[in-house]
Design an enzyme around this catalytic site. Structure first.
Site, PDB file in Angstrom:
ATOM      1  N   GLY A   1       0.818  -1.250  -0.091  1.00  0.00           N
ATOM      2  CA  GLY A   1       0.056   0.042  -0.041  1.00  0.00           C
ATOM      3  C   GLY A   1       0.937   1.301  -0.121  1.00  0.00           C
ATOM      4  O   GLY A   1       0.295   2.522   0.163  1.00  0.00           O
TER       5      GLY A   1
ATOM      6  N   LYS B   1       4.741  -1.125 -14.894  1.00  0.00           N
ATOM      7  CA  LYS B   1       6.115  -1.713 -14.433  1.00  0.00           C
ATOM      8  C   LYS B   1       6.268  -2.940 -15.286  1.00  0.00           C
ATOM      9  O   LYS B   1       5.220  -3.837 -15.803  1.00  0.00           O
ATOM     10  CB  LYS B   1       6.146  -2.300 -13.158  1.00  0.00           C
ATOM     11  CG  LYS B   1       7.165  -3.166 -12.714  1.00  0.00           C
ATOM     12  CD  LYS B   1       7.423  -3.201 -11.363  1.00  0.00           C
ATOM     13  CE  LYS B   1       6.794  -4.152 -10.637  1.00  0.00           C
ATOM     14  NZ  LYS B   1       7.218  -3.942  -8.897  1.00  0.00           N
TER      15      LYS B   1
ATOM     16  N   ASP C   1      -5.644  -5.567  -5.741  1.00  0.00           N
ATOM     17  CA  ASP C   1      -4.605  -6.426  -5.299  1.00  0.00           C
ATOM     18  C   ASP C   1      -5.280  -7.978  -5.129  1.00  0.00           C
ATOM     19  O   ASP C   1      -6.452  -7.959  -4.579  1.00  0.00           O
ATOM     20  CB  ASP C   1      -3.815  -6.095  -4.182  1.00  0.00           C
ATOM     21  CG  ASP C   1      -2.190  -6.919  -4.514  1.00  0.00           C
ATOM     22  OD1 ASP C   1      -1.235  -5.921  -4.680  1.00  0.00           O
ATOM     23  OD2 ASP C   1      -2.178  -8.156  -4.267  1.00  0.00           O
TER      24      ASP C   1
ATOM     25  N   ASP D   1      -8.091 -10.874  -8.479  1.00  0.00           N
ATOM     26  CA  ASP D   1      -7.040 -11.124  -9.372  1.00  0.00           C
ATOM     27  C   ASP D   1      -7.049 -10.424 -10.730  1.00  0.00           C
ATOM     28  O   ASP D   1      -8.304 -10.130 -11.242  1.00  0.00           O
ATOM     29  CB  ASP D   1      -6.945 -12.737  -9.859  1.00  0.00           C
ATOM     30  CG  ASP D   1      -5.852 -13.204 -10.462  1.00  0.00           C
ATOM     31  OD1 ASP D   1      -5.556 -12.609 -11.436  1.00  0.00           O
ATOM     32  OD2 ASP D   1      -5.245 -14.330 -10.039  1.00  0.00           O
TER      33      ASP D   1
ATOM     34  N   ASP E   1       1.675  -1.841 -10.618  1.00  0.00           N
ATOM     35  CA  ASP E   1       3.066  -2.232 -10.130  1.00  0.00           C
ATOM     36  C   ASP E   1       2.942  -3.770  -9.924  1.00  0.00           C
ATOM     37  O   ASP E   1       3.562  -4.501  -8.986  1.00  0.00           O
ATOM     38  CB  ASP E   1       2.981  -1.444  -8.626  1.00  0.00           C
ATOM     39  CG  ASP E   1       4.645  -1.551  -8.089  1.00  0.00           C
ATOM     40  OD1 ASP E   1       5.481  -1.785  -8.997  1.00  0.00           O
ATOM     41  OD2 ASP E   1       4.825  -1.615  -6.737  1.00  0.00           O
TER      42      ASP E   1
END
Ligand SMILES: C[S@@+](CC[C@H](N)C(=O)[O-])C[C@H]1O[C@@H](n2cnc3c(N)ncnc32)[C@H](O)[C@@H]1O
Length: 199
Positions: free
Chosen positions: A52, A155, A72, A90, A115
């Site tokens: 977080g 990312k 998440d 998911d 991320d």
């Protein structure tokens, strides 16, 4: 080979000192300081938001008029701030966009941060394809939920596929940049793509 890294380092210690839930926060701070990525009032989706740290800073950057949707697969059973909504899902679950849409109350989001990362095996042939599947999931969600003019911060791990993802982003966004935040560990092959001004 993708390396695993020791968990203790400068940014981990600093995060703890500042009351941030993770050192990942500094990877958002980096792009915020250089590019002013998030604006007050923005609605931002964070994929791979646990534990977080990024969500904590994003909540500050978008302010009380903004909204952070923190997604998440790991449950995040704590309130980060009043303007943060946690979704446990998911990203491969077909219902995930529906859940995010509900949190957006029918509007599109301004920004998306991905991320997402699986646990590294250290075996490149396993880790890179897994990471690319996560990237594809993030791009699908961004394609559906980011408004015209919006942006993403994504990312990836260095591989020949990064160029391919970058080229695809250039078709959709006016500006695309490769970013290696200072908080990315020294020997990590992690990089981020910042894509701004969705066409
Ligand atoms: C590097 S951590 C994220 C750190 C986080 N951004 C922060 O600010 O603290 C990567 C996260 O991706 C999540 N993740 C990996 N695969 C996922 C999936 N298929 N769906 C949702 N989350 C996933 C993991 O549970 C993990 O919490």
């Amino acid at each position: 080979m993708l390396r695993k890294h020791p968990s203790r380092d400068y940014y981990t210690t600093l995060a703890k000192k500042l009351g941030l839930f993770s050192r990942a926060a500094f990877k958002l701070q980096y792009v915020q300081r250089r590019y002013g990525f998030l604006k007050p009032g923005d609605k931002v989706i964070i994929l791979g938001s646990a534990p977080g740290g990024m969500a904590q800073l994003a909540a500050k950057y978008v302010g009380p008029q903004g909204l952070v949707i923190a997604v998440d697969v790991k449950p995040q059973n704590f309130k980060i701030a009043d303007n943060v909504v946690n979704i446990t899902s998911d990203v491969f679950d077909p219902e995930v966009t529906k859940k995010i849409k509900e949190a957006l109350k029918g509007e599109l989001a301004d920004k998306l941060i991905s991320d997402l990362a699986s646990n590294l095996t250290g075996i490149r042939e396993v880790d890179i394809p897994r990471q690319l599947e996560l990237v594809e999931a993030a791009l699908r969600i961004a394609g559906e939920l980011i408004r015209k003019g919006g942006g993403i911060y994504l990312k990836l791990f260095e591989s020949p596929e990064v160029k391919n993802v970058e080229d695809r982003l250039r078709l959709i966004f006016q500006k695309v940049k490769r970013i290696v935040p200072t908080a990315t560990r020294k020997h990590s092959s992690e990089i981020f793509l910042l894509a701004l001004n969705k066409k």
